[in-house]
Write an enzyme that holds these catalytic residues in place. Structure first.
Site, PDB file in Angstrom:
ATOM      1  N   ASP A  40      38.434  25.520   3.077  1.00 19.74           N
ATOM      2  CA  ASP A  40      37.311  25.135   3.924  1.00 19.74           C
ATOM      3  C   ASP A  40      36.220  26.206   3.854  1.00 19.74           C
ATOM      4  O   ASP A  40      36.463  27.353   4.224  1.00 19.74           O
ATOM      5  CB  ASP A  40      37.836  24.992   5.370  1.00 19.74           C
ATOM      6  N   ASP A  41      35.059  25.838   3.345  1.00 16.82           N
ATOM      7  CA  ASP A  41      33.900  26.743   3.332  1.00 16.82           C
ATOM      8  C   ASP A  41      34.023  27.935   2.373  1.00 16.82           C
ATOM      9  O   ASP A  41      33.367  28.958   2.573  1.00 16.82           O
ATOM     10  CB  ASP A  41      33.604  27.291   4.750  1.00 16.82           C
ATOM     11  N   CYS A  79      31.597  19.551   5.231  1.00 17.13           N
ATOM     12  CA  CYS A  79      33.001  19.119   5.366  1.00 17.13           C
ATOM     13  C   CYS A  79      33.275  17.621   5.351  1.00 17.13           C
ATOM     14  O   CYS A  79      33.947  17.113   4.469  1.00 17.13           O
ATOM     15  CB  CYS A  79      33.575  19.612   6.692  1.00 17.13           C
ATOM     16  N   LYS A 133      43.760  20.409   8.202  1.00 11.91           N
ATOM     17  CA  LYS A 133      42.617  19.755   8.861  1.00 11.91           C
ATOM     18  C   LYS A 133      42.329  18.345   8.333  1.00 11.91           C
ATOM     19  O   LYS A 133      42.295  18.111   7.135  1.00 11.91           O
ATOM     20  CB  LYS A 133      41.409  20.674   8.646  1.00 11.91           C
ATOM     21  N   HIS A 135      39.608  15.828  10.020  1.00  7.84           N
ATOM     22  CA  HIS A 135      38.145  15.783  10.151  1.00  7.84           C
ATOM     23  C   HIS A 135      37.498  14.507   9.606  1.00  7.84           C
ATOM     24  O   HIS A 135      36.364  14.528   9.128  1.00  7.84           O
ATOM     25  CB  HIS A 135      37.517  17.019   9.460  1.00  7.84           C
ATOM     26  N   HIS A 224      37.071  28.767   7.121  1.00 12.30           N
ATOM     27  CA  HIS A 224      36.079  28.358   8.118  1.00 12.30           C
ATOM     28  C   HIS A 224      36.118  29.330   9.298  1.00 12.30           C
ATOM     29  O   HIS A 224      37.178  29.855   9.631  1.00 12.30           O
ATOM     30  CB  HIS A 224      36.407  26.947   8.614  1.00 12.30           C
ATOM     31  N   ASP A 288      35.671  22.660  -0.118  1.00 16.64           N
ATOM     32  CA  ASP A 288      35.095  21.384   0.317  1.00 16.64           C
ATOM     33  C   ASP A 288      33.576  21.383   0.199  1.00 16.64           C
ATOM     34  O   ASP A 288      32.957  20.330   0.078  1.00 16.64           O
ATOM     35  CB  ASP A 288      35.525  21.037   1.755  1.00 16.64           C
ATOM     36  N   ASN A 289      32.986  22.551   0.268  1.00 14.04           N
ATOM     37  CA  ASN A 289      31.519  22.676   0.150  1.00 14.04           C
ATOM     38  C   ASN A 289      31.200  24.134  -0.155  1.00 14.04           C
ATOM     39  O   ASN A 289      32.093  24.980  -0.165  1.00 14.04           O
ATOM     40  CB  ASN A 289      30.813  22.208   1.435  1.00 14.04           C
ATOM     41  N   LYS A 310      26.148  26.463   2.319  1.00 12.31           N
ATOM     42  CA  LYS A 310      26.693  25.234   2.899  1.00 12.31           C
ATOM     43  C   LYS A 310      25.593  24.423   3.601  1.00 12.31           C
ATOM     44  O   LYS A 310      24.707  25.004   4.225  1.00 12.31           O
ATOM     45  CB  LYS A 310      27.768  25.651   3.909  1.00 12.31           C
TER      46      LYS A 310
END
Ligand SMILES: *[C@@H]1O[C@H](CO)[C@@H](O)[C@H](O)[C@H]1NC(C)=O
Ligand SMILES: *[C@@H]1O[C@H](CO)[C@@H](O)[C@H](O)[C@H]1NC(C)=O
Ligand SMILES: *[C@@H]1O[C@H](CO)[C@@H](O)[C@H](O)[C@H]1NC(C)=O
Length: 554
Positions: A40-41, A79, A133, A135, A224, A288-289, A310
């Protein structure tokens, strides 16, 4: 006569098959296990294999050099849209997921008419588990993973949580977000999320009955940021190892969070090895990004030397750090130049698993299985990065050319952000080879060689001049920006004035995509979703509101 002839020939055929084992006696096909790890991130420049010497990621790097480094791979800028594209194989504009993230009190989810990756895999005989996660919607149970193809879930429903207390601060409130299936996992309080997810993944692998192929979707909440009261929670002893990152306590803590993530990749790879199934696995590791650079979302990632962060459509927001590993890949140990989008995983994994993605219609994903495995030209020539009429931004790449239109944050994050990571520690090849993932690879003769590492790492590193770009830079608040991404991956030289015809073509292309878009599905937050009404837990509150007699699970 005929009967005897057929009997003898069938028997011979069976004998032949038994001896040479080319034709399974049962109809069971031994499909590869799929381990999909999404960070994540994580920024482009946070992993070691892209040339950064700041934070060691030896386990991730070992898999990267042993498999494919995906160097021309794109995710979406944030995300929920990225996870939506992964699960559906569609661009977010095609299911209303194109604008920002989902909120815990928002009465929406990934539309229920979408068929998701685990549901396709289920048809191929897979047993699906999600750890981490989600989301993609949680206000009613139908939107949750257990109702969309996954057999079990240990993890969170919303976009982020604290790594130790597992609560999420998010408008309109504050509440616990950690679940085992539908139950609130109160007992995990105080246990570090990354470790919890690693242990659960290892347990799933260990207990898996290998007569069925496994799909493990491990969606880490790392790296994240947590909640504003403690944005970068990491164990102190790990943070201490990064005292060489001078004068930047946030980056030190980020490094520790990333180290825990890297250790998780090692532990999962080792678990696959211990189980004896590593040689029949597909492993994906992807962000994810793009990364939130220092100060963005209270985090401290790096996309250097790529531009933006992001939730911007610059390369720093959408060009993703990723690898694809499998002994089934025919030409591994290379930096893959094939252009790929996160929506491509759905058909790619289905084909790699022996399914037939050509039977799936109405998706944007393009199978990359043959292209990646055999190093052939990718069939993807275009990437729609997004069209968001609420932010008023859009971007598309066709061939080498990328057009950007409009921006987010009033242009604040349209620059280049460090750290460059070019100094720090001395990149250690033995550390990669001796990592738990490296050792597991050695056991199946797949460890990368020193030579391969020394060849691949520079190839995977994007270098751009370090001087501040001049007036060739582009201001999205005032103009359209056109870049030749192959020549200028750092988006320093706006070519819009030199190539008006290309600008016109890409504008028409964006317009054509826009005609296929459905409006964003975002809804106002429902105050009834506030955790304070639900024992301070983020819940599927819609179920209780719609059916007032229902017993609350929180
Ligand atoms: C979640 O549900 C699955 C069955 O769908 C079950 O096998 C698993 O043990 C459950 N997990 C927990 C923690 O209850
Ligand atoms: C695994 O599944 C197969 C097929 O369902 C079954 O025959 C076997 O007993 C299972 N093995 C274990 C250890 O549960
Ligand atoms: C590209 O698409 C064509 C037409 O569908 C197909 O025949 C070809 O195999 C594809 N190439 C790769 C590398 O997948």
């Amino acid at each position: 006569m005929t009967y005897w002839f057929r009997f003898v020939s069938l028997t011979l055929l069976n004998l032949y098959n038994l001896v040479f084992n080319i034709y399974p006696v049962t109809t069971q096909i031994s499909r590869p296990h799929i381990i999909f790890i999404i960070a994540d991130d994580l920024g482009w420049n946070d992993v070691g294999f892209h040339g950064s010497n700041q934070i060691p990621t030896p386990n991730i790097d070992a898999l990267a050099y042993s498999g494919l480094i995906l160097n021309n791979y794109y995710v979406t800028a944030i995300c929920t849209p990225s996870r939506s594209a992964l699960m559906t194989g569609k661009y977010p504009i095609h299911n209303g997921m194109q604008h920002t993230v989902l909120y815990g009190a928002e009465p929406r989810g990934l539309p229920l008419n979408e068929k998701l990756l685990p549901q396709y895999l289920q048809e191929l005989g897979y047993e699906n588990h999600i750890v981490g996660k989600w989301h993609l919607g949680s206000y009613r149970k139908e939107y949750l993973p257990m109702f969309r193809g996954f057999k079990s879930h240990l993890g969170s429903w919303t976009g982020h949580h604290d790594y130790n207390d597992h609560t999420a601060v998010e408008s309109p409130g504050w509440g616990l977000d950690m679940r085992r299936n539908m139950s609130v996992a109160y007992d995990l309080h105080g246990k570090y999320s990354t470790d919890v997810f690693t242990q659960e993944s290892v347990k799933i692998i260990k207990n898996h009955n290998t007569t069925k192929p496994l799909f493990l979707y491990l969606a880490h909440t790392a790296v994240h940021s947590g909640n504003p009261y403690n944005p970068l929670p990491a164990p102190d002893d790990v943070v201490k190892r990064f005292s060489y990152i001078n004068n930047n306590y946030n980056r030190q803590k980020f490094a520790a969070i990333l180290t825990k993530l890297d250790e998780s990749v090692g532990a999962v790879t080792k678990a696959l090895s211990d189980k004896g199934i590593l040689s029949n696995c597909l492993i994906v590791f992807t962000t994810d990004n793009g990364g939130p650079a220092e100060g963005f979302n209270l985090n401290a990632a790096s996309n250097f030397p790529l531009r933006g962060v992001k939730n911007t459509l610059w390369e720093g927001g959408v060009r993703g750090a990723a690898l694809f590993w499998s002994p089934l890949i025919k030409k591994p140990n290379r930096v893959a130049k094939q252009r790929m989008h996160i929506a491509d995983w759905l058909p790619t994994l289905i084909d790699a698993a022996g399914g037939d993605s050509s039977q799936i219609y109405n998706i944007d994903g393009i199978t990359q299985w043959r292209a990646l495995s055999e190093d052939e030209t990718s069939n993807r020539t275009e990437i729609l990065h997004n069209i968001d009429d609420i932010y008023g931004n859009a971007a598309v790449t066709s061939g080498s050319w990328k057009l950007l239109k409009g921006t987010t944050y009033n242009g604040t994050w349209d620059k280049w952000f460090g750290p460059s990571g070019r100094t720090g520690y001395n990149y250690s090849i033995p550390l990669v080879i001796q990592s738990p993932a490296g050792k597991a690879l050695q056991l199946i003769n797949r460890a990368p060689t020193v030579d391969q590492i020394q060849t691949m790492r520079p190839q995977a590193t994007i270098e751009c001049p370090t001087t501040e770009p001049s007036n060739t830079t582009c201001n999205l608040l005032k103009e359209l920006c056109l870049f030749n991404i192959d020549d200028d991956p750092c988006e320093r030289h706006n070519k819009a004035k030199s190539f008006p015809i290309i600008v016109e073509y890409l504008t028409l292309l964006l317009n054509a995509y826009n005609k296929t878009a459905i409006p964003p599905g975002n809804l106002p937050l429902d105050p009834r979703g506030d955790p304070k009404y639900w024992n301070y837990v983020w819940t599927n509150f819609g179920d209780y509101i719609l059916n007032p007699g229902t017993v609350i699970i929180a």
